[in-house]
Design a protein around this motif. Structure first.
Motif, PDB file in Angstrom:
ATOM      1  N   SER A  27       1.007  -0.638  -0.048  1.00 18.26           N
ATOM      2  CA  SER A  27       0.201   0.069   0.024  1.00 18.26           C
ATOM      3  C   SER A  27       0.425   1.202  -0.027  1.00 18.26           C
ATOM      4  O   SER A  27       1.698   1.304   0.869  1.00 18.26           O
ATOM      5  CB  SER A  27      -1.217   0.026   0.910  1.00 18.26           C
ATOM      6  OG  SER A  27      -1.691  -0.909   1.489  1.00 18.26           O
ATOM      7  N   MET A  28       0.132   2.285  -0.684  1.00 20.17           N
ATOM      8  CA  MET A  28       0.897   3.889  -0.597  1.00 20.17           C
ATOM      9  C   MET A  28      -0.333   4.465  -0.744  1.00 20.17           C
ATOM     10  O   MET A  28      -1.047   4.355  -0.465  1.00 20.17           O
ATOM     11  CB  MET A  28       1.935   3.872  -1.957  1.00 20.17           C
ATOM     12  CG  MET A  28       1.136   3.922  -2.819  1.00 20.17           C
ATOM     13  SD  MET A  28       2.744   3.868  -4.384  1.00 20.17           S
ATOM     14  CE  MET A  28       0.948   4.192  -5.926  1.00 20.17           C
ATOM     15  N   LYS A  29       0.593   5.914  -0.744  1.00 21.14           N
ATOM     16  CA  LYS A  29      -1.008   7.295  -0.224  1.00 21.14           C
ATOM     17  C   LYS A  29      -1.608   7.343  -1.095  1.00 21.14           C
ATOM     18  O   LYS A  29      -2.877   7.692  -0.676  1.00 21.14           O
ATOM     19  CB  LYS A  29       0.600   8.688  -0.441  1.00 21.14           C
ATOM     20  CG  LYS A  29      -0.845   9.233   0.274  1.00 21.14           C
ATOM     21  CD  LYS A  29       0.262  10.830  -0.181  1.00 21.14           C
ATOM     22  CE  LYS A  29       1.412  10.624   1.167  1.00 21.14           C
ATOM     23  NZ  LYS A  29       2.297  11.383   0.695  1.00 21.14           N
ATOM     24  N   TYR A  30      -0.886   6.523  -2.701  1.00 15.14           N
ATOM     25  CA  TYR A  30      -1.964   6.959  -3.495  1.00 15.14           C
ATOM     26  C   TYR A  30      -2.712   5.695  -5.043  1.00 15.14           C
ATOM     27  O   TYR A  30      -3.138   5.007  -5.661  1.00 15.14           O
ATOM     28  CB  TYR A  30      -1.311   7.492  -4.981  1.00 15.14           C
ATOM     29  CG  TYR A  30      -0.612   8.963  -4.450  1.00 15.14           C
ATOM     30  CD1 TYR A  30      -2.018  10.392  -4.903  1.00 15.14           C
ATOM     31  CD2 TYR A  30       0.488   9.286  -4.205  1.00 15.14           C
ATOM     32  CE1 TYR A  30      -1.171  11.259  -3.941  1.00 15.14           C
ATOM     33  CE2 TYR A  30       0.890  10.460  -3.597  1.00 15.14           C
ATOM     34  CZ  TYR A  30       0.381  11.357  -3.443  1.00 15.14           C
ATOM     35  OH  TYR A  30       0.470  12.791  -3.060  1.00 15.14           O
ATOM     36  N   GLY A  31      -2.433   4.719  -3.446  1.00 22.80           N
ATOM     37  CA  GLY A  31      -3.287   3.296  -4.444  1.00 22.80           C
ATOM     38  C   GLY A  31      -2.108   1.813  -3.467  1.00 22.80           C
ATOM     39  O   GLY A  31      -1.665   2.264  -3.083  1.00 22.80           O
TER      40      GLY A  31
END
Length: 202
Positions: free
Chosen positions: A141-145
């Protein structure tokens, strides 16, 4: 063996451009790429239309599906800028990208071959093995998806004595990413943090 990083930028479906014009622009922006080969269109969509293959430190190829850049350590600290510049350059030819991939190939010294076997394999069940090619997938997971991550550990005694640790990331298929500088930096940051943690695990 030298560590490399590869960036793959996936064009939006039905993208078309003039390969000669794009090759000329890339040559102007990055003269260190050397002279391009511009190849005729093939029925095989994986065959490159543009190929820069003269500089072992910085290579690039493109077709109507993707653009691929392979670099060595001289470019590692400039990857985000390089990616953004490629996206910006192709936008001048009405090309857009919807996904990104990132492959990091790290060669560790031969002592890590035994460590990888001990950590990831039941050696008693695999008596007298010489080479390994093991891998697995997870979603990160990351901030933009989210992004896919395939992690692989590979040895090949006929080619190298080192352990190849390969980390292959890409944005999720079907999730169209906006490849601006914020997204690119976040994608690389999360991927590189994951790689560092996994290498330290060994």
């Amino acid at each position: 063996m030298k560590d490399t990083k590869e960036i793959i930028l996936y064009f939006k479906e039905s993208t078309l451009y003039q390969p000669l014009d794009v090759a000329k622009e890339m040559s102007n922006r990055y003269p260190e790429l050397g002279r391009p080969l511009v190849l005729p269109k093939s029925d095989n969509s994986k065959v490159p239309l543009i190929l820069f293959n003269e500089n072992g430190d910085f290579k690039m190829q493109a077709n109507y599906t993707l653009l691929s850049i392979v670099v060595n350590h001289n470019y590692f600290d400039h990857l985000a800028t390089l990616i953004f510049d490629m996206v910006d350059t192709l936008s001048e030819f009405n090309c857009e990208f919807e996904r990104i991939g990132y492959i990091s190939n790290i060669f560790l010294s031969p002592k890590y071959v035994a460590l990888a076997k001990e950590k990831f394999l039941n050696i008693d069940a695999l008596e007298n093995i010489d080479d390994i090619n093991i891998g697995w997938h997870k979603v990160v997971s990351m901030k933009y998806g989210d992004m896919n991550c395939w992690e692989r550990f590979i040895t090949d005694e006929t080619q190298m004595s080192d352990l190849l640790c390969q980390y292959d990331f890409n944005s999720i298929s079907g999730e169209k990413a906006k490849l601006d500088m914020k997204y690119i930096k976040e994608f690389l940051h999360v991927a590189n943090d994951y790689i560092e943690g996994r290498i330290n695990y060994l």
